[in-house]
Design a protein around this motif. Structure first.
Motif, PDB file in Angstrom:
ATOM      1  N   VAL A   2       0.869  -1.175   0.000  1.00 32.61           N
ATOM      2  CA  VAL A   2       0.000   0.000   0.000  1.00 32.61           C
ATOM      3  C   VAL A   2       0.904   1.223   0.000  1.00 32.61           C
ATOM      4  O   VAL A   2       1.808   1.335   0.838  1.00 32.61           O
ATOM      5  CB  VAL A   2      -0.902   0.019   1.248  1.00 32.61           C
ATOM      6  CG1 VAL A   2      -1.710   1.297   1.286  1.00 32.61           C
ATOM      7  CG2 VAL A   2      -1.805  -1.195   1.255  1.00 32.61           C
ATOM      8  N   THR A  25      -6.903 -10.461  11.859  1.00 32.31           N
ATOM      9  CA  THR A  25      -5.814  -9.566  11.468  1.00 32.31           C
ATOM     10  C   THR A  25      -4.649  -9.654  12.455  1.00 32.31           C
ATOM     11  O   THR A  25      -4.854  -9.634  13.671  1.00 32.31           O
ATOM     12  CB  THR A  25      -6.310  -8.116  11.385  1.00 32.31           C
ATOM     13  OG1 THR A  25      -7.261  -8.016  10.316  1.00 32.31           O
ATOM     14  CG2 THR A  25      -5.178  -7.148  11.117  1.00 32.31           C
ATOM     15  N   HIS A 101      -4.128   6.064  10.015  1.00 28.75           N
ATOM     16  CA  HIS A 101      -5.418   6.317   9.362  1.00 28.75           C
ATOM     17  C   HIS A 101      -5.783   5.177   8.431  1.00 28.75           C
ATOM     18  O   HIS A 101      -6.942   4.725   8.416  1.00 28.75           O
ATOM     19  CB  HIS A 101      -5.352   7.633   8.574  1.00 28.75           C
ATOM     20  CG  HIS A 101      -6.624   7.978   7.875  1.00 28.75           C
ATOM     21  ND1 HIS A 101      -6.853   7.633   6.555  1.00 28.75           N
ATOM     22  CD2 HIS A 101      -7.750   8.612   8.302  1.00 28.75           C
ATOM     23  CE1 HIS A 101      -8.052   8.059   6.197  1.00 28.75           C
ATOM     24  NE2 HIS A 101      -8.615   8.645   7.231  1.00 28.75           N
ATOM     25  N   TRP A 102      -4.820   4.687   7.658  1.00 25.49           N
ATOM     26  CA  TRP A 102      -5.110   3.596   6.714  1.00 25.49           C
ATOM     27  C   TRP A 102      -5.509   2.334   7.469  1.00 25.49           C
ATOM     28  O   TRP A 102      -6.468   1.654   7.097  1.00 25.49           O
ATOM     29  CB  TRP A 102      -3.904   3.329   5.816  1.00 25.49           C
ATOM     30  CG  TRP A 102      -4.244   2.409   4.686  1.00 25.49           C
ATOM     31  CD1 TRP A 102      -4.809   2.733   3.488  1.00 25.49           C
ATOM     32  CD2 TRP A 102      -4.086   0.984   4.681  1.00 25.49           C
ATOM     33  NE1 TRP A 102      -5.003   1.608   2.728  1.00 25.49           N
ATOM     34  CE2 TRP A 102      -4.568   0.523   3.425  1.00 25.49           C
ATOM     35  CE3 TRP A 102      -3.582   0.062   5.589  1.00 25.49           C
ATOM     36  CZ2 TRP A 102      -4.561  -0.823   3.086  1.00 25.49           C
ATOM     37  CZ3 TRP A 102      -3.576  -1.284   5.242  1.00 25.49           C
ATOM     38  CH2 TRP A 102      -4.065  -1.715   4.003  1.00 25.49           C
ATOM     39  N   LYS A 105      -9.076   2.856   8.853  1.00 28.62           N
ATOM     40  CA  LYS A 105     -10.163   2.934   7.882  1.00 28.62           C
ATOM     41  C   LYS A 105     -10.272   1.718   6.970  1.00 28.62           C
ATOM     42  O   LYS A 105     -11.369   1.394   6.488  1.00 28.62           O
ATOM     43  CB  LYS A 105      -9.996   4.192   7.017  1.00 28.62           C
ATOM     44  CG  LYS A 105     -10.088   5.493   7.792  1.00 28.62           C
ATOM     45  CD  LYS A 105     -11.429   5.642   8.491  1.00 28.62           C
ATOM     46  CE  LYS A 105     -11.536   6.964   9.224  1.00 28.62           C
ATOM     47  NZ  LYS A 105     -12.810   7.078   9.982  1.00 28.62           N
ATOM     48  N   GLU A 106      -9.152   1.032   6.718  1.00 33.32           N
ATOM     49  CA  GLU A 106      -9.160  -0.049   5.730  1.00 33.32           C
ATOM     50  C   GLU A 106      -8.981  -1.441   6.333  1.00 33.32           C
ATOM     51  O   GLU A 106      -9.445  -2.422   5.749  1.00 33.32           O
ATOM     52  CB  GLU A 106      -8.047   0.186   4.689  1.00 33.32           C
ATOM     53  CG  GLU A 106      -8.144   1.510   3.959  1.00 33.32           C
ATOM     54  CD  GLU A 106      -9.399   1.633   3.115  1.00 33.32           C
ATOM     55  OE1 GLU A 106      -9.961   0.597   2.704  1.00 33.32           O
ATOM     56  OE2 GLU A 106      -9.829   2.777   2.864  1.00 33.32           O
ATOM     57  N   VAL A 107      -8.323  -1.543   7.466  1.00 26.65           N
ATOM     58  CA  VAL A 107      -8.015  -2.860   8.037  1.00 26.65           C
ATOM     59  C   VAL A 107      -8.962  -3.218   9.181  1.00 26.65           C
ATOM     60  O   VAL A 107      -9.605  -4.274   9.168  1.00 26.65           O
ATOM     61  CB  VAL A 107      -6.550  -2.922   8.511  1.00 26.65           C
ATOM     62  CG1 VAL A 107      -6.247  -4.277   9.157  1.00 26.65           C
ATOM     63  CG2 VAL A 107      -5.595  -2.682   7.354  1.00 26.65           C
ATOM     64  N   VAL A 110     -12.758  -4.337   8.523  1.00 29.91           N
ATOM     65  CA  VAL A 110     -13.019  -5.645   7.907  1.00 29.91           C
ATOM     66  C   VAL A 110     -12.585  -6.796   8.799  1.00 29.91           C
ATOM     67  O   VAL A 110     -12.750  -7.966   8.430  1.00 29.91           O
ATOM     68  CB  VAL A 110     -12.337  -5.764   6.526  1.00 29.91           C
ATOM     69  CG1 VAL A 110     -12.798  -4.655   5.595  1.00 29.91           C
ATOM     70  CG2 VAL A 110     -10.818  -5.762   6.649  1.00 29.91           C
TER      71      VAL A 110
END
Length: 302
Positions: A2, A25, A101-102, A105-107, A110
């Motif tokens: 990423v 995760t 932030h990533w 918001k992304e990990v 989910v």
């Protein structure tokens, strides 16, 4: 990979199992000088066979590459910020804030389970333990966090109180996952910025035990461990900058009022005696001579 900005990136691996199941995760390297978690994740990525896996593993094997390659204690050398103090991060912030932030918001959204793996940084003498937050308004998530903590099969387990308001910044990675209502927990193993093979193996075994408990992956190598649960923590802050002398180690039992060490100036003159504020077990402490006013000198679990 990423890509964040023009020159920075974040490695992400996904292992999709042959069978349906939850999303688990794993994050290592939030602090780049904490080596056993990073090497344990390397081992786990080689070990997991997709045909035996139920569900999906999302793996961040090295969340703070600049700190790792720069051998930087706690902070990212590119912006001087501690990744484990800036969650939920900022989309337009510095590189450390962008990483946070990533992940936020992304990990985390989910993930069904979010496991953040740490160890003792270069200055920290740390007792291996697994921990989670007792967020009372999410009983199902807390119950699963407790079950996974117990399953990891560490001798010491720590339950932290959860007092954040819904709009308060979480600061820590796995606390952000708790803030988002996820099942989240952390492993702490390794110390003093070194690689202890026993700690790498302990982390690897702990994760495999968790996956087996989730019925995501077969594993049956559990040792008998007399588990201990610590539900209150007392933090002793350093009263002055100087040179720290102490014979106390992580895992030692201490009594309230016991002298734990002494701080001197560079001329050897005593600045302060350090006494235990409470009785309990030393979870971690500064294990190297230099100390700075205001930092955590000891964490004692009760």
């Amino acid at each position: 990979m990423v890509y964040l900005g023009s020159e920075d990136s974040l490695a992400v691996t996904m292992i999709k199992g042959k069978h349906d199941g939850p999303v688990f995760t794993l994050v290592a390297g939030v602090h780049g000088f904490e080596y056993p978690p990073i090497l344990a994740i390397q081992d786990l990525m080689k070990r997991i066979q997709p045909e035996k896996l139920h569900g999906t593993l999302v793996i961040l094997p090295l969340a703070n590459e600049a700190a790792f390659y720069g051998r930087s204690v706690f902070t990212n050398p590119k912006d001087g910020k501690n990744l484990n103090r800036v969650f939920p991060g900022k989309a337009g912030g510095s590189i450390t804030e962008q990483i946070a932030h990533w992940i936020s918001k992304e990990v985390i959204p989910v993930s069904d389970v979010f496991l953040d793996i740490h160890g003792g940084d270069a200055s920290e003498d740390l007792l291996p333990f697994v921990c989670y937050y007792n967020r009372k308004d999410t009983p199902d998530q807390v119950a699963l966090a407790h079950r996974l903590t117990k399953a990891a099969n560490f001798e010491y387990n720590v339950v932290y109180p959860y007092t954040l308001s819904p709009d308060a910044p979480s600061e820590y990675a796995f606390k952000e996952a708790v803030q988002q209502g996820k099942t989240a927990l952390s492993i702490e193993a390794g110390k003093l910025g070194n690689v202890q093979p026993a700690m790498v193996a302990m982390i690897t075994e702990g994760v495999m035990n968790m996956l087996a408990t989730m019925e995501m992956y077969p594993f049956d190598e559990k040792r008998h461990v007399n588990q201990k649960w610590l539900k209150e923590q007392v933090y002793l802050k350093c009263p002055s900058t100087g040179i720290f002398y102490s014979n106390i180690k992580s895992g030692d039992k201490v009594a309230e009022g016991q002298v734990l060490g002494v701080i001197t100036n560079v001329f050897g003159e005593k600045l302060a005696d350090i006494s235990a504020p409470a009785s309990g077990t030393v979870l971690y402490k500064v294990g190297t001579p230099p100390v700075n006013k205001g930092e955590t000198l000891f964490c004692i679990g009760k």
